[in-house]
Design an enzyme around this catalytic site. Structure first.
Site, PDB file in Angstrom:
ATOM      1  N   HIS A 243       2.195  -1.086  -9.319  1.00 23.18           N
ATOM      2  CA  HIS A 243       1.169  -2.122  -9.290  1.00 23.18           C
ATOM      3  C   HIS A 243       1.533  -3.256 -10.250  1.00 23.18           C
ATOM      4  O   HIS A 243       1.515  -4.435  -9.895  1.00 23.18           O
ATOM      5  CB  HIS A 243      -0.184  -1.548  -9.714  1.00 23.18           C
ATOM      6  CG  HIS A 243      -0.859  -0.709  -8.687  1.00 23.18           C
ATOM      7  ND1 HIS A 243      -0.936  -1.066  -7.360  1.00 23.18           N
ATOM      8  CD2 HIS A 243      -1.519   0.480  -8.794  1.00 23.18           C
ATOM      9  CE1 HIS A 243      -1.605  -0.132  -6.692  1.00 23.18           C
ATOM     10  NE2 HIS A 243      -1.966   0.809  -7.547  1.00 23.18           N
TER      11      HIS A 243
ATOM     12  N   HIS B 209       3.147   5.157  -9.764  1.00 23.45           N
ATOM     13  CA  HIS B 209       2.133   4.453  -8.974  1.00 23.45           C
ATOM     14  C   HIS B 209       1.613   3.230  -9.724  1.00 23.45           C
ATOM     15  O   HIS B 209       1.602   2.112  -9.197  1.00 23.45           O
ATOM     16  CB  HIS B 209       0.983   5.425  -8.674  1.00 23.45           C
ATOM     17  CG  HIS B 209      -0.155   4.831  -7.916  1.00 23.45           C
ATOM     18  ND1 HIS B 209      -0.396   5.113  -6.592  1.00 23.45           N
ATOM     19  CD2 HIS B 209      -1.147   3.971  -8.295  1.00 23.45           C
ATOM     20  CE1 HIS B 209      -1.468   4.453  -6.181  1.00 23.45           C
ATOM     21  NE2 HIS B 209      -1.945   3.753  -7.207  1.00 23.45           N
ATOM     22  N   GLU B 210       1.190   3.439 -10.972  1.00 23.44           N
ATOM     23  CA  GLU B 210       0.604   2.343 -11.742  1.00 23.44           C
ATOM     24  C   GLU B 210       1.669   1.314 -12.149  1.00 23.44           C
ATOM     25  O   GLU B 210       1.391   0.106 -12.171  1.00 23.44           O
ATOM     26  CB  GLU B 210      -0.110   2.895 -12.983  1.00 23.44           C
ATOM     27  CG  GLU B 210      -1.283   3.803 -12.685  1.00 23.44           C
ATOM     28  CD  GLU B 210      -2.370   3.117 -11.863  1.00 23.44           C
ATOM     29  OE1 GLU B 210      -2.499   1.873 -11.960  1.00 23.44           O
ATOM     30  OE2 GLU B 210      -3.069   3.815 -11.109  1.00 23.44           O
TER      31      GLU B 210
END
Length: 227
Positions: free
Chosen positions: A37, A33-34
């Protein structure tokens, strides 16, 4: 003594292993997820995440002990936010929206892939106890991957700073109001956690997860029909 050891072993197999697998699934999922980003931000011109070593699947780079403990209790969690500097983007608001969408989109993709793997595992003929045990733990892990990633996707799409959903939703507001609201994101996370603590989002998250699961499961069933 044998009964105690047997009970402890049964407890570990019944509860310990699923718990450990869910933590592993959570750490891997928040890392993806990170990293998503950071990767999207980098592609849009912002090198901040890359320079800070945050475009990586190494969970130690994204690890937040409090978040892990919160997840263990409430089954909702997060990771250390990836640093994003919107001044590098040609269109700051559009860049923030795209980088914000990257995290939940990655979780939805991970949930979908995990559901495909689960479907394929269920089609494997079992001819031995050993294979049964292996496939059982594989299925257990990917079931955790499905639930964890659906939770992360829905939770992060809530329009509460500093969650991803707030950056997407508030981007529709005039810039002056948008940046004013986003300046309070560090305070709002405690408000969000308090609301989670008191179960304010339980119904919303559960409904979102169930609906998203149904959509993805229908796609998987269409792709891999039984028989």
């Amino acid at each position: 003594m044998e009964n105690i050891m047997s009970n402890l072993l049964n407890f570990f197999v019944t509860y310990g292993i699923p718990f450990i697998l869910s933590i592993i699934a959570f750490l891997f999922s928040i890392s993806c997820h990170e990293s998503a980003h950071g990767l999207v931000a980098y592609k849009l011109g912002d090198p901040t995440a890359k320079m800070n070593g945050r475009i990586t699947l190494n969970p130690l780079k994204h690890f937040d002990l409090f978040a892990i403990l919160f997840f263990a209790v409430f089954r909702v969690g997060w990771a250390k936010g990836v640093p994003i500097d919107s001044r590098y983007f040609k269109d700051p608001k559009k860049g923030i929206v795209l980088t914000s969408l990257a995290g939940p989109a990655t979780n939805i993709l991970l949930a979908f892939v995990s559901m495909v793997i689960l479907k394929l595992v269920g089609l494997i003929p079992i001819h031995s106890q050993g294979l049964y045990l292996v496939l059982n733990y594989v299925a257990m892990f990917f079931s955790s991957m499905v639930s964890v990633n659906l939770m992360l996707a829905i939770f992060n799409l809530l329009p509460i700073p500093p969650l991803d959903g707030s950056k997407i939703f508030f981007s529709l507001l005039p810039e002056r109001i948008y940046y004013k609201i986003m300046s309070y994101d560090r305070i709002m996370i405690f408000v969000a956690l308090a609301l989670v603590w008191f179960g304010a989002f339980d119904k919303l998250i559960q409904t979102g997860v169930q609906n998203l699961y149904t959509v993805l499961q229908n796609i998987v069933n269409f792709m891999i029909p039984l028989g």
